[in-house]
Write a protein that holds these residues in place. Structure first.
Motif, mmCIF file in Angstrom:
data_model
loop_
_atom_site.group_PDB
_atom_site.id
_atom_site.type_symbol
_atom_site.label_atom_id
_atom_site.label_comp_id
_atom_site.label_asym_id
_atom_site.label_seq_id
_atom_site.Cartn_x
_atom_site.Cartn_y
_atom_site.Cartn_z
ATOM 1 N N ARG A 1 0.830 -1.197 0.000
ATOM 2 C CA ARG A 1 0.000 0.000 0.000
ATOM 3 C C ARG A 1 0.866 1.249 0.000
ATOM 4 O O ARG A 1 1.903 1.293 0.651
ATOM 5 N N VAL A 2 0.406 2.283 -0.722
ATOM 6 C CA VAL A 2 1.052 3.587 -0.747
ATOM 7 C C VAL A 2 0.001 4.599 -0.334
ATOM 8 O O VAL A 2 -1.090 4.640 -0.908
ATOM 9 N N MET A 3 0.309 5.396 0.680
ATOM 10 C CA MET A 3 -0.655 6.378 1.159
ATOM 11 C C MET A 3 -0.332 7.752 0.579
ATOM 12 O O MET A 3 0.823 8.169 0.576
ATOM 13 N N VAL A 4 -1.352 8.433 0.064
ATOM 14 C CA VAL A 4 -1.222 9.795 -0.436
ATOM 15 C C VAL A 4 -1.753 10.715 0.647
ATOM 16 O O VAL A 4 -2.894 10.581 1.079
ATOM 17 N N GLU A 5 -0.911 11.629 1.107
ATOM 18 C CA GLU A 5 -1.315 12.554 2.169
ATOM 19 C C GLU A 5 -1.403 13.956 1.602
ATOM 20 O O GLU A 5 -0.474 14.426 0.950
ATOM 21 N N ILE A 6 -2.514 14.635 1.847
ATOM 22 C CA ILE A 6 -2.710 16.006 1.400
ATOM 23 C C ILE A 6 -2.175 16.928 2.491
ATOM 24 O O ILE A 6 -2.699 16.961 3.600
ATOM 25 N N LEU A 7 -1.096 17.672 2.188
ATOM 26 C CA LEU A 7 -0.471 18.530 3.194
ATOM 27 C C LEU A 7 -1.046 19.950 3.198
ATOM 28 O O LEU A 7 -1.063 20.596 4.219
ATOM 29 N N ASN A 8 -1.504 20.430 2.063
ATOM 30 C CA ASN A 8 -2.051 21.774 1.970
ATOM 31 C C ASN A 8 -3.567 21.671 2.012
ATOM 32 O O ASN A 8 -4.241 21.711 0.997
ATOM 33 N N GLU A 9 -4.113 21.535 3.215
ATOM 34 C CA GLU A 9 -5.556 21.376 3.344
ATOM 35 C C GLU A 9 -6.244 22.719 3.142
ATOM 36 O O GLU A 9 -5.881 23.707 3.761
ATOM 37 N N ASN A 10 -7.211 22.731 2.262
ATOM 38 C CA ASN A 10 -7.997 23.936 2.032
ATOM 39 C C ASN A 10 -9.370 23.529 1.522
ATOM 40 O O ASN A 10 -9.758 22.376 1.622
ATOM 41 N N ASP A 11 -10.092 24.466 0.948
ATOM 42 C CA ASP A 11 -11.446 24.172 0.507
ATOM 43 C C ASP A 11 -11.512 23.470 -0.847
ATOM 44 O O ASP A 11 -12.586 23.094 -1.303
ATOM 45 N N ASN A 12 -10.369 23.289 -1.506
ATOM 46 C CA ASN A 12 -10.346 22.641 -2.817
ATOM 47 C C ASN A 12 -9.429 21.422 -2.771
ATOM 48 O O ASN A 12 -8.216 21.554 -2.653
ATOM 49 N N THR A 13 -10.008 20.250 -2.862
ATOM 50 C CA THR A 13 -9.179 19.048 -2.887
ATOM 51 C C THR A 13 -8.615 18.859 -4.291
ATOM 52 O O THR A 13 -9.233 19.263 -5.282
ATOM 53 N N PRO A 14 -7.439 18.250 -4.402
ATOM 54 C CA PRO A 14 -6.880 17.992 -5.734
ATOM 55 C C PRO A 14 -7.800 17.063 -6.528
ATOM 56 O O PRO A 14 -8.444 16.191 -5.981
ATOM 57 N N SER A 15 -7.842 17.285 -7.795
ATOM 58 C CA SER A 15 -8.615 16.436 -8.697
ATOM 59 C C SER A 15 -7.618 15.601 -9.498
ATOM 60 O O SER A 15 -6.861 16.140 -10.317
ATOM 61 N N PHE A 16 -7.593 14.284 -9.239
ATOM 62 C CA PHE A 16 -6.658 13.406 -9.924
ATOM 63 C C PHE A 16 -7.172 13.105 -11.325
ATOM 64 O O PHE A 16 -8.347 12.788 -11.512
ATOM 65 N N LEU A 17 -6.297 13.222 -12.305
ATOM 66 C CA LEU A 17 -6.670 12.954 -13.686
ATOM 67 C C LEU A 17 -6.834 11.449 -13.867
ATOM 68 O O LEU A 17 -5.891 10.679 -13.662
ATOM 69 N N GLU A 18 -8.024 11.034 -14.211
ATOM 70 C CA GLU A 18 -8.400 9.617 -14.265
ATOM 71 C C GLU A 18 -7.452 8.780 -15.112
ATOM 72 O O GLU A 18 -7.095 7.668 -14.746
ATOM 73 N N GLU A 19 -6.987 9.334 -16.232
ATOM 74 C CA GLU A 19 -6.118 8.549 -17.108
ATOM 75 C C GLU A 19 -4.747 8.269 -16.502
ATOM 76 O O GLU A 19 -4.008 7.416 -16.986
ATOM 77 N N THR A 20 -4.396 8.956 -15.413
ATOM 78 C CA THR A 20 -3.084 8.731 -14.789
ATOM 79 C C THR A 20 -3.145 7.799 -13.585
ATOM 80 O O THR A 20 -2.112 7.494 -12.995
ATOM 81 N N ILE A 21 -4.332 7.326 -13.205
ATOM 82 C CA ILE A 21 -4.432 6.467 -12.025
ATOM 83 C C ILE A 21 -4.978 5.081 -12.361
ATOM 84 O O ILE A 21 -5.548 4.416 -11.525
ATOM 85 N N GLN A 22 -4.797 4.664 -13.591
ATOM 86 C CA GLN A 22 -5.233 3.346 -14.029
ATOM 87 C C GLN A 22 -4.210 2.291 -13.603
ATOM 88 O O GLN A 22 -3.053 2.612 -13.354
ATOM 89 N N PRO A 23 -4.595 1.024 -13.553
ATOM 90 C CA PRO A 23 -3.626 -0.040 -13.219
ATOM 91 C C PRO A 23 -2.488 -0.096 -14.242
ATOM 92 O O PRO A 23 -2.699 0.144 -15.426
ATOM 93 N N PHE A 24 -1.291 -0.379 -13.760
ATOM 94 C CA PHE A 24 -0.121 -0.490 -14.613
ATOM 95 C C PHE A 24 0.508 -1.856 -14.424
ATOM 96 O O PHE A 24 0.478 -2.409 -13.332
ATOM 97 N N HIS A 25 1.093 -2.393 -15.465
ATOM 98 C CA HIS A 25 1.862 -3.633 -15.379
ATOM 99 C C HIS A 25 3.320 -3.260 -15.584
ATOM 100 O O HIS A 25 3.683 -2.700 -16.624
ATOM 101 N N ILE A 26 4.157 -3.538 -14.577
ATOM 102 C CA ILE A 26 5.563 -3.155 -14.612
ATOM 103 C C ILE A 26 6.403 -4.417 -14.502
ATOM 104 O O ILE A 26 6.227 -5.213 -13.580
ATOM 105 N N SER A 27 7.327 -4.588 -15.423
ATOM 106 C CA SER A 27 8.179 -5.773 -15.424
ATOM 107 C C SER A 27 9.093 -5.764 -14.206
ATOM 108 O O SER A 27 9.629 -4.727 -13.813
ATOM 109 N N GLU A 28 9.295 -6.932 -13.621
ATOM 110 C CA GLU A 28 10.232 -7.038 -12.497
ATOM 111 C C GLU A 28 11.669 -6.796 -12.951
ATOM 112 O O GLU A 28 12.564 -6.606 -12.140
#
Length: 78
Positions: free
Chosen positions: A17-44
């Motif tokens: 597991r990798v945890m993403v922590e938001i350090l600059n808390e404000n009224d606007n949360t980051p919007s992650f671009l959907e095409e960049t958070i898809q499953p990836f297959h990485i060779s060992e």
């Protein structure tokens, strides 16, 4: 929270597991671009320190978004 799954011959060998922590808390949360958070297959066989994917997000305030791996987490070495 993101998850890294390692397979060998289509059999799950380990999960990290990798945890993403938001350090600059404000009224606007980051919007992650959907095409960049898809499953990836990485060779060992991928070379150490290779860039294997990039995750992107935008912030409505225009703040700079920075990602880090929290070294205090047990899976951070992976």
């Amino acid at each position: 929270m993101a998850e890294l799954k390692c397979y060998e011959n289509d059999i799950l060998q380990s999960r990290y597991r990798v945890m993403v922590e938001i350090l600059n808390e404000n009224d606007n949360t980051p919007s992650f671009l959907e095409e960049t958070i898809q499953p990836f297959h990485i060779s060992e066989l991928t070379a150490v320190n290779s860039v294997v994917f990039r995750v992107k997000a935008v912030d409505a305030d225009g703040d700079t978004i920075t990602y880090i791996i929290d070294q205090s987490l047990p899976d951070s070495s992976y």
